[in-house]
Motif scaffolding. Structure first.
Motif, PDB file in Angstrom:
ATOM      1  N   PHE A  33       3.281   8.294  -8.017  1.00 60.77           N
ATOM      2  CA  PHE A  33       2.788   9.456  -7.276  1.00 60.77           C
ATOM      3  C   PHE A  33       1.839   8.995  -6.164  1.00 60.77           C
ATOM      4  CE2 PHE A  33       3.570  11.959 -11.291  1.00 60.77           C
ATOM      5  CZ  PHE A  33       4.487  12.858 -10.730  1.00 60.77           C
ATOM      6  N   PHE A  34       1.696   9.847  -5.130  1.00 62.49           N
ATOM      7  CA  PHE A  34       0.840   9.514  -3.984  1.00 62.49           C
ATOM      8  C   PHE A  34       1.190   8.100  -3.502  1.00 62.49           C
ATOM      9  CE2 PHE A  34      -1.636  12.335  -6.777  1.00 62.49           C
ATOM     10  CZ  PHE A  34      -1.920  13.380  -5.914  1.00 62.49           C
ATOM     11  N   ALA A  35       2.458   7.843  -3.298  1.00 58.80           N
ATOM     12  CA  ALA A  35       2.959   6.480  -3.099  1.00 58.80           C
ATOM     13  C   ALA A  35       2.411   5.824  -1.840  1.00 58.80           C
ATOM     14  CB  ALA A  35       4.484   6.489  -3.054  1.00 58.80           C
ATOM     15  N   TYR A  36       2.016   6.627  -0.844  1.00 59.63           N
ATOM     16  CA  TYR A  36       1.618   6.078   0.458  1.00 59.63           C
ATOM     17  C   TYR A  36       2.782   5.234   0.965  1.00 59.63           C
ATOM     18  CZ  TYR A  36      -1.522   4.025   4.015  1.00 59.63           C
ATOM     19  OH  TYR A  36      -2.107   3.622   5.186  1.00 59.63           O
ATOM     20  N   THR A  37       2.589   3.957   1.269  1.00 60.43           N
ATOM     21  CA  THR A  37       3.700   3.142   1.765  1.00 60.43           C
ATOM     22  C   THR A  37       4.377   2.348   0.642  1.00 60.43           C
ATOM     23  OG1 THR A  37       2.184   1.355   2.367  1.00 60.43           O
ATOM     24  CG2 THR A  37       2.711   2.975   4.069  1.00 60.43           C
ATOM     25  N   GLY A  38       4.079   2.714  -0.599  1.00 57.94           N
ATOM     26  CA  GLY A  38       4.896   2.289  -1.727  1.00 57.94           C
ATOM     27  C   GLY A  38       4.730   0.884  -2.240  1.00 57.94           C
ATOM     28  N   SER A  39       3.617   0.203  -1.943  1.00 58.47           N
ATOM     29  CA  SER A  39       3.502  -1.193  -2.365  1.00 58.47           C
ATOM     30  C   SER A  39       3.526  -1.331  -3.891  1.00 58.47           C
ATOM     31  CB  SER A  39       2.235  -1.825  -1.792  1.00 58.47           C
ATOM     32  OG  SER A  39       1.065  -1.344  -2.426  1.00 58.47           O
ATOM     33  N   LEU A  40       2.988  -0.352  -4.611  1.00 60.22           N
ATOM     34  CA  LEU A  40       2.977  -0.442  -6.069  1.00 60.22           C
ATOM     35  C   LEU A  40       4.390  -0.310  -6.630  1.00 60.22           C
ATOM     36  CD1 LEU A  40      -0.219   1.688  -6.849  1.00 60.22           C
ATOM     37  CD2 LEU A  40      -0.026  -0.801  -6.571  1.00 60.22           C
ATOM     38  N   GLY A  41       5.166   0.596  -6.080  1.00 58.97           N
ATOM     39  CA  GLY A  41       6.556   0.723  -6.511  1.00 58.97           C
ATOM     40  C   GLY A  41       7.390  -0.483  -6.134  1.00 58.97           C
ATOM     41  N   ILE A  42       7.119  -1.064  -4.972  1.00 56.77           N
ATOM     42  CA  ILE A  42       7.838  -2.271  -4.555  1.00 56.77           C
ATOM     43  C   ILE A  42       7.509  -3.425  -5.505  1.00 56.77           C
ATOM     44  CG2 ILE A  42       7.999  -4.024  -2.737  1.00 56.77           C
ATOM     45  CD1 ILE A  42       9.528  -1.447  -2.113  1.00 56.77           C
ATOM     46  N   ALA A  43       6.250  -3.527  -5.927  1.00 57.53           N
ATOM     47  CA  ALA A  43       5.878  -4.552  -6.903  1.00 57.53           C
ATOM     48  C   ALA A  43       6.620  -4.354  -8.222  1.00 57.53           C
ATOM     49  CB  ALA A  43       4.367  -4.532  -7.132  1.00 57.53           C
ATOM     50  N   ALA A  44       6.796  -3.097  -8.630  1.00 55.81           N
ATOM     51  CA  ALA A  44       7.559  -2.816  -9.849  1.00 55.81           C
ATOM     52  C   ALA A  44       9.015  -3.247  -9.693  1.00 55.81           C
ATOM     53  CB  ALA A  44       7.461  -1.332 -10.188  1.00 55.81           C
ATOM     54  N   LEU A  45       9.594  -3.007  -8.511  1.00 56.87           N
ATOM     55  CA  LEU A  45      10.964  -3.467  -8.246  1.00 56.87           C
ATOM     56  C   LEU A  45      11.040  -4.994  -8.313  1.00 56.87           C
ATOM     57  CD1 LEU A  45      12.157  -1.206  -5.276  1.00 56.87           C
ATOM     58  CD2 LEU A  45      13.030  -1.194  -7.618  1.00 56.87           C
ATOM     59  N   ALA A  46      10.013  -5.659  -7.776  1.00 53.41           N
ATOM     60  CA  ALA A  46       9.975  -7.121  -7.848  1.00 53.41           C
ATOM     61  C   ALA A  46       9.912  -7.595  -9.290  1.00 53.41           C
ATOM     62  CB  ALA A  46       8.779  -7.653  -7.061  1.00 53.41           C
ATOM     63  N   GLY A  47       9.352  -6.756 -10.175  1.00 51.15           N
ATOM     64  CA  GLY A  47       9.294  -7.062 -11.596  1.00 51.15           C
ATOM     65  C   GLY A  47      10.521  -6.616 -12.364  1.00 51.15           C
ATOM     66  N   GLU A  48      11.585  -6.260 -11.630  1.00 52.84           N
ATOM     67  CA  GLU A  48      12.880  -5.889 -12.202  1.00 52.84           C
ATOM     68  C   GLU A  48      12.826  -4.583 -12.982  1.00 52.84           C
ATOM     69  OE1 GLU A  48      14.405  -9.224 -14.382  1.00 52.84           O
ATOM     70  OE2 GLU A  48      14.545 -10.483 -12.595  1.00 52.84           O
ATOM     71  N   ALA A  49      12.113  -3.604 -12.424  1.00 52.85           N
ATOM     72  CA  ALA A  49      12.137  -2.260 -13.010  1.00 52.85           C
ATOM     73  C   ALA A  49      13.559  -1.712 -12.976  1.00 52.85           C
ATOM     74  CB  ALA A  49      11.199  -1.334 -12.250  1.00 52.85           C
ATOM     75  N   ALA A  50      13.922  -0.950 -13.997  1.00 59.33           N
ATOM     76  CA  ALA A  50      15.266  -0.364 -14.046  1.00 59.33           C
ATOM     77  C   ALA A  50      15.408   0.770 -13.045  1.00 59.33           C
ATOM     78  CB  ALA A  50      15.558   0.145 -15.461  1.00 59.33           C
TER      79      ALA A  50
END
Length: 337
Positions: A153-170
């Protein structure tokens, strides 16, 4: 502060960052936190081969001579720098708040942090499109997201979600009410060539929460990184006086034994208040504090460089950006007692 003192102060701060091995694989970090390291109201950040100076003084014109000298020192001490951008937070001119060039004309459009690429637009708004203080949280997400469903939530430019993708989030769902911010999220995904497991959703937090609840959506990690204060026709954010209410809205979206990541970046909220709020929510037996994520020392200042304390004591956190990882149990799947 005269020229000799300012030069010595900056050189010492630069040296501490050069000696900080945790920054070896980071193209973006704070060179000087003037609030704590002796330059009140000034922040100096490095993004690859560019520098962003942020003047937070309410009478910014009083810092002109100091900033001119800082530019001269930066040019001498870090000759590989291509551009220096000045952002004046309290200027009446929106372009001054977004930044004007003091040197050069070209800014980086991406940076690397621990081999993950993040898209940048350093003049997107008064911030820099990338929050340096959540670096350790990005590390936590890289290390704890494998196979997980993540909601930011409140992703802004999404760096936290991108880090999760780098950690192989499903699966990663990133929501924000600003389409310009989300465009950078999409660009970061393309830079890393991640699989198509991320969704972007332009929506208000309160409306998004409601819709996700109605669809019975559940996530293993839910991130709530709200601005200090904001208001929309669907609801309001007030981290100082209504933080529990904000957290409780997101709790039903966390799967059993999942994690709720909560960031309170209010400068005037002491750490003890956040801990008390968590203790209050923990009385039900379905929520507990799993861990605290510390803010890295280039942001907080180093023990030998800190001259001033924050206006409110953040203890047991180490900075006014207070990051808590909460463990959530669901009533329908857990026994209390």
């Amino acid at each position: 502060m005269n020229q000799i003192e300012l030069t010595a102060r900056l050189r010492y701060c630069f040296q501490l960052r050069q000696e900080d091995k945790s920054l070896a694989d980071c193209e973006a970090y704070r060179l000087v936190n003037g609030f704590y390291e002796g330059l009140p109201g000034l922040l100096i950040d490095r993004y690859a081969n560019s520098i962003v100076i942020k003047n937070h003084n309410r009478q910014p014109e009083t810092q002109k001579d100091s900033i001119d000298l800082i530019v001269q020192i930066l040019t001498n001490e870090i000759p590989e720098i291509d551009a220096i951008l000045l952002k004046t937070r309290h200027s009446d001119d929106p372009e001054e708040r977004k930044g004007r060039f003091l040197r050069g004309q070209t800014l980086p459009v991406e940076i690397s942090e621990f081999n993950v690429q993040y898209a940048l637009d350093l003049r997107l708004n008064q911030d820099d499109s990338f929050y340096l203080d959540t670096r350790n949280l990005r590390t936590w997400l890289r290390q704890n997201s494998q196979g997980k469903r993540v909601l930011n939530f409140f992703a802004y430019t999404g760096s936290l979600g991108i880090a999760a993708l780098a950690g192989e989030a499903a699966e990663v769902l990133q929501t924000d009410s600003n389409s310009d911010f989300l465009a950078l999220v999409e660009r970061s995904q393309k830079l890393n060539r991640f699989p198509d497991t991320m969704r972007l959703w332009k929506n208000d937090y309160f409306k998004a929460v409601s819709r996700l609840k109605h669809s019975n959506a559940l996530f293993d990690i839910v991130i709530v990184d709200a601005p200090f204060f904001s208001q929309s026709r669907f609801g309001g954010v007030d981290l100082q006086n209504a933080n529990i209410s904000l957290i409780n809205k997101a709790r039903p979206l966390v799967a059993h034994e999942g994690r709720l990541v909560v960031i309170n970046n209010s400068l005037f909220v002491p750490g003890s208040q956040v801990i008390d709020e968590i203790a209050q929510m923990s009385q039900s037996g379905y929520l507990s504090l799993d861990q605290i994520i510390e803010i890295p020392p280039d942001i907080t200042g180093y023990p030998s460089s800190i001259q001033t304390a924050p206006p409110a004591d953040p203890t047991p956190f180490n900075h006014p950006t207070k990051i808590s990882i909460l463990r959530i149990a669901r009533k329908d799947q857990a026994k209390v007692g």
